[in-house]
Design a protein around this motif. Structure first.
Motif, mmCIF file in Angstrom:
data_model
loop_
_atom_site.group_PDB
_atom_site.id
_atom_site.type_symbol
_atom_site.label_atom_id
_atom_site.label_comp_id
_atom_site.label_asym_id
_atom_site.label_seq_id
_atom_site.Cartn_x
_atom_site.Cartn_y
_atom_site.Cartn_z
ATOM 1 N N SER A 38 2.584 1.957 -3.242
ATOM 2 C CA SER A 38 1.051 2.213 -3.938
ATOM 3 C C SER A 38 0.952 3.878 -3.823
ATOM 4 O O SER A 38 0.878 4.757 -5.102
ATOM 5 C CB SER A 38 0.085 1.834 -3.412
ATOM 6 O OG SER A 38 -1.338 2.386 -4.392
ATOM 7 N N VAL A 73 0.666 -3.144 -7.588
ATOM 8 C CA VAL A 73 2.179 -3.022 -7.438
ATOM 9 C C VAL A 73 2.242 -5.021 -6.783
ATOM 10 O O VAL A 73 3.388 -5.137 -7.383
ATOM 11 C CB VAL A 73 2.248 -2.356 -6.473
ATOM 12 C CG1 VAL A 73 2.858 -2.631 -4.859
ATOM 13 C CG2 VAL A 73 2.135 -0.715 -6.173
ATOM 14 N N SER A 133 -2.127 1.610 -8.981
ATOM 15 C CA SER A 133 -2.867 1.077 -7.372
ATOM 16 C C SER A 133 -2.080 -0.172 -6.790
ATOM 17 O O SER A 133 -1.283 -1.504 -7.583
ATOM 18 C CB SER A 133 -4.530 -0.424 -8.473
ATOM 19 O OG SER A 133 -3.728 -0.880 -9.381
ATOM 20 N N ARG A 134 -2.971 -1.203 -5.971
ATOM 21 C CA ARG A 134 -2.478 -1.841 -4.611
ATOM 22 C C ARG A 134 -2.203 -2.865 -5.282
ATOM 23 O O ARG A 134 -1.153 -3.676 -5.569
ATOM 24 C CB ARG A 134 -2.727 -2.296 -3.970
ATOM 25 C CG ARG A 134 -2.298 -3.010 -2.885
ATOM 26 C CD ARG A 134 -2.760 -3.076 -1.310
ATOM 27 N NE ARG A 134 -1.585 -3.802 -0.409
ATOM 28 C CZ ARG A 134 -2.482 -5.586 -0.188
ATOM 29 N NH1 ARG A 134 -2.689 -6.180 -1.650
ATOM 30 N NH2 ARG A 134 -1.598 -6.298 0.053
ATOM 31 N N GLN A 147 1.250 -1.366 0.369
ATOM 32 C CA GLN A 147 -0.185 -0.045 -0.235
ATOM 33 C C GLN A 147 1.412 0.728 0.165
ATOM 34 O O GLN A 147 0.767 2.309 -0.983
ATOM 35 C CB GLN A 147 -0.920 0.034 1.305
ATOM 36 C CG GLN A 147 -2.418 0.858 1.015
ATOM 37 C CD GLN A 147 -2.932 1.273 0.111
ATOM 38 O OE1 GLN A 147 -3.212 0.175 0.051
ATOM 39 N NE2 GLN A 147 -2.274 2.350 -1.153
#
Length: 235
Positions: free
Chosen positions: A177, A187, A183-184, A174
């Protein structure tokens, strides 16, 4: 803490350093502090004595964020003393932080008597500008390069520029990100592709770089990073 323990951003007279240290507040609990528009009333300058700090930023009208990582001996916050832009900042502790906080009102009071303090504030802005610019420029590139750039710079901070491995980089997906604007799920996708190549290993809340040769399997990313850094610093 004394003035000899601090890496000052420029040459300053001893009496000014002493005056600044006298108004400083030691901060050791900086995790998850949101610096938003309401928080601007508490603006000031920060000095990272130890640890690594994620600083993310976005505009009110967008859902996209960008960010960068700052490490030991970094000064932050001087630009916010004069800014009226409605940016939202998020600061998160990556590794245990010890900082000095210099409140805005007290900084301004000292500056009235010591105009040379404005030189220091300018130097802080000048030193940090390339980091924010690189963060913004990386946004135009693909997700692999953006993540490689972020991990590369964090590795430099975590190893004091030696790039010594193995090194465990404390950072969540996160947080990656937030820094990259990816976006996670994407990632996670890129990190797994790096892991499949043997470049990194993923643990909960950590990215581990174990082998220098494996890390250098991404020459395209490294070339981009070195070229972009060179252009930004004017070398």
């Amino acid at each position: 803490m004394n003035i000899e323990e601090i890496i000052w951003p420029c040459l300053l007279p001893t009496h000014l350093k002493t005056a600044l240290l006298d108004i400083s507040v030691i901060v050791t609990d900086f995790s998850g502090i949101k610096i938003n528009i309401d928080y601007l009333q508490l603006d000031g300058v920060f000095y990272i004595h130890s640890g690594n700090l994620l600083v993310g930023y976005s505009a009110e009208e967008t859902n996209t964020s960008l960010g960068t990582i700052f490490g030991q001996s970094t000064w932050l916050g001087s630009s916010s003393l004069f800014s009226t832009n409605n940016f939202i900042f998020l600061a998160e502790e990556l590794t245990p932080i010890t900082m000095l906080y210099f409140p805005k009102a007290k900084i301004e009071s000292i500056a009235e008597q010591e105009p040379s303090l404005y030189k220091m504030l300018f130097e802080i802005m000048k030193q940090n500008a390339p980091r924010y610019l690189l963060s913004s420029l990386s946004f135009i590139h693909g997700k692999h390069i953006k993540l490689a750039y972020t991990l590369y710079n964090y590795l430099k901070l975590a190893t004091n520029e030696t790039m010594f491995v193995p090194t465990a980089l404390t950072i969540s997906q996160q947080q990656l990100s937030t820094i990259t604007g990816i976006s996670r799920p994407r990632v996670n996708e890129v990190l797994k592709s790096f892991e499949k190549e043997g470049i990194i290993y993923i643990q909960r809340g950590k990215v581990i770089v174990e082998d220098q040769k494996n890390y250098e399997k991404i020459p395209t990313h490294k070339h981009f990073i070195e070229r972009l850094s060179s252009q930004t610093h004017g070398k």
